[in-house]
Design a protein around this motif. Structure first.
Motif, PDB file in Angstrom:
ATOM      1  N   ALA A  17     -29.528 -15.447 -14.104  1.00  7.21           N
ATOM      2  CA  ALA A  17     -29.148 -16.790 -14.665  1.00  7.21           C
ATOM      3  C   ALA A  17     -28.557 -16.756 -16.019  1.00  7.21           C
ATOM      4  O   ALA A  17     -27.446 -17.569 -16.032  1.00  7.21           O
ATOM      5  N   THR A  18     -28.691 -15.693 -17.004  1.00 11.32           N
ATOM      6  CA  THR A  18     -27.751 -15.677 -18.123  1.00 11.32           C
ATOM      7  C   THR A  18     -26.325 -15.296 -17.872  1.00 11.32           C
ATOM      8  O   THR A  18     -25.479 -15.542 -18.556  1.00 11.32           O
ATOM      9  N   SER A  19     -25.997 -14.452 -16.909  1.00  7.55           N
ATOM     10  CA  SER A  19     -24.703 -13.957 -16.624  1.00  7.55           C
ATOM     11  C   SER A  19     -23.867 -15.042 -16.001  1.00  7.55           C
ATOM     12  O   SER A  19     -22.633 -15.336 -16.097  1.00  7.55           O
ATOM     13  N   ALA A  20     -24.626 -16.193 -15.405  1.00  6.86           N
ATOM     14  CA  ALA A  20     -23.983 -17.348 -14.932  1.00  6.86           C
ATOM     15  C   ALA A  20     -23.182 -18.194 -15.940  1.00  6.86           C
ATOM     16  O   ALA A  20     -22.211 -19.074 -15.747  1.00  6.86           O
ATOM     17  N   TYR A  21     -24.010 -18.123 -17.159  1.00  2.00           N
ATOM     18  CA  TYR A  21     -23.388 -18.840 -18.316  1.00  2.00           C
ATOM     19  C   TYR A  21     -22.776 -18.204 -19.280  1.00  2.00           C
ATOM     20  O   TYR A  21     -22.570 -18.595 -20.355  1.00  2.00           O
ATOM     21  N   ALA A  22     -22.828 -16.857 -19.214  1.00  2.00           N
ATOM     22  CA  ALA A  22     -21.914 -16.033 -20.118  1.00  2.00           C
ATOM     23  C   ALA A  22     -20.366 -16.347 -20.287  1.00  2.00           C
ATOM     24  O   ALA A  22     -19.837 -17.034 -19.597  1.00  2.00           O
ATOM     25  N   ALA A  23     -20.170 -16.122 -21.661  1.00  4.07           N
ATOM     26  CA  ALA A  23     -18.792 -16.263 -21.915  1.00  4.07           C
ATOM     27  C   ALA A  23     -17.846 -15.754 -21.046  1.00  4.07           C
ATOM     28  O   ALA A  23     -18.144 -14.659 -20.446  1.00  4.07           O
ATOM     29  N   ALA A  24     -16.637 -16.012 -21.161  1.00  2.00           N
ATOM     30  CA  ALA A  24     -15.462 -15.385 -20.431  1.00  2.00           C
ATOM     31  C   ALA A  24     -15.325 -14.184 -21.224  1.00  2.00           C
ATOM     32  O   ALA A  24     -15.317 -13.887 -22.112  1.00  2.00           O
ATOM     33  N   ASP A  25     -14.566 -12.993 -20.359  1.00  2.00           N
ATOM     34  CA  ASP A  25     -14.099 -11.806 -20.848  1.00  2.00           C
ATOM     35  C   ASP A  25     -12.758 -11.994 -20.892  1.00  2.00           C
ATOM     36  O   ASP A  25     -12.108 -11.357 -20.126  1.00  2.00           O
ATOM     37  N   CYS A  26     -12.317 -12.293 -22.283  1.00  2.00           N
ATOM     38  CA  CYS A  26     -10.988 -12.226 -22.651  1.00  2.00           C
ATOM     39  C   CYS A  26     -10.440 -11.131 -23.351  1.00  2.00           C
ATOM     40  O   CYS A  26     -11.322 -10.255 -24.018  1.00  2.00           O
ATOM     41  N   LYS A  27      -9.328 -10.578 -23.077  1.00  2.00           N
ATOM     42  CA  LYS A  27      -8.651  -9.423 -23.744  1.00  2.00           C
ATOM     43  C   LYS A  27      -8.433  -9.723 -25.147  1.00  2.00           C
ATOM     44  O   LYS A  27      -8.011 -10.869 -25.473  1.00  2.00           O
ATOM     45  N   SER A  28      -8.467  -8.901 -26.156  1.00  5.22           N
ATOM     46  CA  SER A  28      -8.572  -9.083 -27.485  1.00  5.22           C
ATOM     47  C   SER A  28      -7.062  -8.725 -28.066  1.00  5.22           C
ATOM     48  O   SER A  28      -6.478  -7.726 -27.481  1.00  5.22           O
ATOM     49  N   TYR A  29      -6.384  -9.697 -28.746  1.00  6.77           N
ATOM     50  CA  TYR A  29      -4.848  -9.423 -29.140  1.00  6.77           C
ATOM     51  C   TYR A  29      -5.051  -9.513 -30.880  1.00  6.77           C
ATOM     52  O   TYR A  29      -5.802 -10.096 -31.184  1.00  6.77           O
ATOM     53  N   PRO A  30      -4.044  -8.812 -31.403  1.00  3.02           N
ATOM     54  CA  PRO A  30      -3.967  -8.945 -32.870  1.00  3.02           C
ATOM     55  C   PRO A  30      -3.524 -10.468 -33.085  1.00  3.02           C
ATOM     56  O   PRO A  30      -2.930 -11.300 -32.231  1.00  3.02           O
ATOM     57  N   LYS A  31      -4.139 -11.117 -34.108  1.00  5.52           N
ATOM     58  CA  LYS A  31      -3.977 -12.490 -34.521  1.00  5.52           C
ATOM     59  C   LYS A  31      -2.480 -12.910 -34.462  1.00  5.52           C
ATOM     60  O   LYS A  31      -1.949 -14.161 -33.959  1.00  5.52           O
ATOM     61  N   GLU A  32      -1.487 -12.074 -34.818  1.00  2.41           N
ATOM     62  CA  GLU A  32       0.058 -12.526 -34.640  1.00  2.41           C
ATOM     63  C   GLU A  32       0.491 -12.598 -33.345  1.00  2.41           C
ATOM     64  O   GLU A  32       1.530 -13.183 -33.119  1.00  2.41           O
ATOM     65  N   GLU A  33      -0.413 -12.023 -32.518  1.00  3.00           N
ATOM     66  CA  GLU A  33       0.117 -12.288 -30.865  1.00  3.00           C
ATOM     67  C   GLU A  33      -0.410 -13.620 -30.293  1.00  3.00           C
ATOM     68  O   GLU A  33       0.096 -13.697 -28.969  1.00  3.00           O
ATOM     69  N   TRP A  34      -1.347 -14.063 -30.905  1.00  7.89           N
ATOM     70  CA  TRP A  34      -1.831 -15.252 -30.307  1.00  7.89           C
ATOM     71  C   TRP A  34      -1.060 -16.446 -30.151  1.00  7.89           C
ATOM     72  O   TRP A  34      -0.167 -16.741 -30.904  1.00  7.89           O
ATOM     73  N   ALA A  35      -0.872 -17.218 -28.702  1.00  9.70           N
ATOM     74  CA  ALA A  35      -0.204 -18.128 -28.730  1.00  9.70           C
ATOM     75  C   ALA A  35      -0.859 -19.463 -29.596  1.00  9.70           C
ATOM     76  O   ALA A  35      -1.958 -19.379 -30.042  1.00  9.70           O
ATOM     77  N   SER A  36      -0.117 -20.414 -30.069  1.00 10.07           N
ATOM     78  CA  SER A  36      -0.596 -21.484 -30.758  1.00 10.07           C
ATOM     79  C   SER A  36      -1.545 -22.315 -30.228  1.00 10.07           C
ATOM     80  O   SER A  36      -1.284 -22.621 -28.980  1.00 10.07           O
ATOM     81  N   GLU A  37      -2.706 -22.750 -31.018  1.00 15.64           N
ATOM     82  CA  GLU A  37      -3.457 -23.848 -30.340  1.00 15.64           C
ATOM     83  C   GLU A  37      -2.892 -25.073 -30.067  1.00 15.64           C
ATOM     84  O   GLU A  37      -2.998 -25.804 -28.937  1.00 15.64           O
TER      85      GLU A  37
END
Length: 92
Positions: A17-37
Motif C-alpha cells: 500500500a505505501t509503495s503505490a504512493y511512494a514518491a518517484a525515484d529521481c536522479k540527483s544532480y548539482p543545482k547548477e545542472e537543474w533545468a529551470s522551473e
C-alpha cells in the motif's frame, strides 16, 4: 504459527500500500545542472496542462494539475532532463 503468518501478511500489505504512493525515484544532480522551473511550466502550459501546484520533491520537480483533457494529474520530472519519471492520474 497463525500469529506469525498474520503478522507477515499485514506487513506485506502495508508495504504494498505505501509503495503505490511512494514518491518517484529521481536522479540527483548539482543545482547548477537543474533545468529551470519556468521552462518546465512553459512547456507544460504550451501542451495544454494547467498547473495548480509546482514543487520540488526530493530530487524531482512535481506538479499537481490537469492535463489537456481536464483530468487531474500528479507528475514527477527529472530536474535536469525534464523527462517524466512518474505520472499518476488522480480521480476527480
Amino acid at each position: 504459527m497463525k500469529k506469525t503468518s498474520l503478522a507477515l501478511l499485514v506487513g506485506a500489505l502495508l508495504l504494498t500500500a505505501t509503495s503505490a504512493y511512494a514518491a518517484a525515484d529521481c536522479k540527483s544532480y548539482p543545482k547548477e545542472e537543474w533545468a529551470s522551473e519556468e521552462s518546465l511550466k512553459e512547456a507544460l502550459e504550451a501542451e495544454g496542462y494547467t498547473i495548480k501546484k509546482f514543487k520540488i520533491d526530493g530530487s524531482c520537480y512535481e506538479i499537481y494539475g490537469r492535463n489537456k483533457e481536464g483530468k487531474k494529474v500528479e507528475i514527477y520530472f527529472d530536474m535536469k532532463t525534464l523527462a517524466i519519471v512518474k505520472a499518476i492520474g488522480l480521480k476527480d
